[in-house]
Enzyme design. Structure first.
Site, PDB file in Angstrom:
ATOM      1  N   ASP A   1       0.841  -1.196   0.000  1.00 36.97           N
ATOM      2  CA  ASP A   1       0.000   0.000   0.000  1.00 36.97           C
ATOM      3  C   ASP A   1       0.875   1.245   0.000  1.00 36.97           C
ATOM      4  OD1 ASP A   1      -2.242  -1.553   0.139  1.00 36.97           O
ATOM      5  OD2 ASP A   1      -2.912  -0.843   2.095  1.00 36.97           O
TER       6      ASP A   1
ATOM      7  N   ARG B   1      -5.883 -20.651   6.781  1.00 35.20           N
ATOM      8  CA  ARG B   1      -6.055 -22.044   7.203  1.00 35.20           C
ATOM      9  C   ARG B   1      -7.464 -22.548   6.881  1.00 35.20           C
ATOM     10  NH1 ARG B   1      -2.287 -24.690  10.054  1.00 35.20           N
ATOM     11  NH2 ARG B   1      -0.615 -23.557  11.129  1.00 35.20           N
TER      12      ARG B   1
ATOM     13  N   LYS C   1      -8.309   0.725  -4.809  1.00 40.97           N
ATOM     14  CA  LYS C   1      -9.473   0.166  -4.133  1.00 40.97           C
ATOM     15  C   LYS C   1     -10.759   0.882  -4.531  1.00 40.97           C
ATOM     16  CE  LYS C   1      -6.916  -1.175   0.049  1.00 40.97           C
ATOM     17  NZ  LYS C   1      -7.019  -2.627  -0.096  1.00 40.97           N
TER      18      LYS C   1
ATOM     19  N   GLY D   1      -2.887  -7.557   8.378  1.00 38.46           N
ATOM     20  CA  GLY D   1      -2.155  -7.786   9.617  1.00 38.46           C
ATOM     21  C   GLY D   1      -0.693  -8.127   9.464  1.00 38.46           C
TER      22      GLY D   1
ATOM     23  N   GLY E   1      -5.098  -2.992   9.113  1.00 35.17           N
ATOM     24  CA  GLY E   1      -4.725  -1.847   9.937  1.00 35.17           C
ATOM     25  C   GLY E   1      -4.452  -2.162  11.386  1.00 35.17           C
TER      26      GLY E   1
ATOM     27  N   GLY F   1      -0.261  -3.698   4.031  1.00 36.42           N
ATOM     28  CA  GLY F   1      -0.955  -2.412   4.055  1.00 36.42           C
ATOM     29  C   GLY F   1      -0.206  -1.390   4.877  1.00 36.42           C
ATOM     30  N   SER F   2      -0.514  -1.354   6.178  1.00 34.26           N
ATOM     31  CA  SER F   2       0.094  -0.358   7.062  1.00 34.26           C
ATOM     32  C   SER F   2       1.485  -0.775   7.528  1.00 34.26           C
ATOM     33  CB  SER F   2      -0.810  -0.147   8.285  1.00 34.26           C
ATOM     34  OG  SER F   2      -2.146   0.050   7.894  1.00 34.26           O
TER      35      SER F   2
END
Length: 295
Positions: free
Chosen positions: A25, A166, A82, A215, A154, A236-237
């Site tokens: 990102d 999983r 997005k 995550g 996030g 992402g973050s």
């Protein structure tokens, strides 16, 4: 055989080309260049990374087209952007701008709580999130060319991405081991197209790539998701909320590629500085869990 632009074959093939890589990102051209230099296979252009979207609250929409254009002009690797779940016009605008992929994303505030986009009607390929095989196959049935775990964006907490990866993989194994005459009942249980379950049984896997997302905050997180069977990783973050984004970006790319080289991952992790601050998932209310958006 003639190849038709916008066909499933072409769109899924484009997604296959990103296999084994990291997609990052970015919110501006400078970050996009850092990602490309670190070895990212693509970037996701948006106004705010998921942790900032979570902190700001309110309604999160498609990025300003100016930001998307700025990123597209800055790098030579594919650029994703997005659109809100079910927002036909945002998706058409991004397609008209020439982005390489559209993410129909639960990170943004859904525009439609009943219908996802019919992605088969677009020339541009789509990536969508999933928590289980039913969600995965419904999105493929609508025309998604690439999947990713929803995780919990996030948060810097990998537990939900692990759960989703999983879950999907265990359900795929179950389908592969079923007899063909059991598939229709399983399709009913999953709320998924029978034809796609038949494809899974014949292929022994999903018919599209499935990346990890939601995550990933450290090189070890990225390597873990590859170990669990991810085809690649979205971050992402986790890059630009870390203390040293350039080092984190390079380390996560290398850890994704060499995910079973544990000595290398240890060395990569030694002097990175602090990762992004994480959130405990159990402390989030249901309405604050982005993974709950969509169906």
């Amino acid at each position: 055989m003639s190849v038709i632009l916008g066909s499933d074959l072409v769109k899924r093939g484009m997604a296959q080309m990103q296999k084994g890589g990291v997609i990052m990102d970015v919110v501006n051209a400078e970050q996009a260049r850092i990602a490309e230099a670190a070895g990212a296979v693509a970037v996701m252009a948006l106004e705010r990374v998921p942790s900032d979207i979570r902190a700001a609250g309110g309604v999160a929409r498609m990025a300003n087209p100016r930001i998307v254009k700025e990123v597209m002009e800055a790098v030579s690797i594919p650029v994703m952007a997005k659109a809100r779940i079910g927002h036909i016009t945002e998706a058409r605008v991004l397609e008209a701008m020439g982005v390489d992929y559209i993410d129909e994303s639960e990170v943004l505030t859904p525009a439609d709580e009943e219908f996802h986009l019919l992605k088969s009607e677009y020339t541009v390929p789509f990536v969508c999130g999933c928590r289980d095989l039913g969600e995965a196959l419904r999105r493929i049935g609508e025309g998604a060319s690439m999947l990713r775990t929803k995780g919990e964006p996030g948060t810097g907490n990998i537990v939900e991405a692990v759960r989703h990866m999983r879950k999907v993989n265990s359900q795929v194994r179950k389908v592969v081991n079923m007899s063909t005459d059991e598939l229709m009942t399983e399709a009913k249980i999953l709320g998924a197209p029978f034809e796609l379950l038949l494809q899974i049984k014949q292929l022994g896997k999903l018919p599209v790539v499935n990346f990890a997302a939601g995550g990933v905050a450290t090189p070890a997180d990225a390597a873990l998701m590859m170990e669990l069977g991810a085809d690649g990783v979205f971050v992402g973050s986790g890059i630009f909320k870390a203390e040293n984004p350039e080092k984190f970006a390079r380390a996560i790319v290398q850890a994704t590629t060499h995910y079973q080289d544990y000595d290398l991952i240890a060395r990569l992790s030694e002097e990175l500085g602090e990762p992004m601050r994480g959130l405990e998932i159990s402390k989030l209310s249901v309405q604050d869990r982005m993974q709950e958006r969509g169906w």
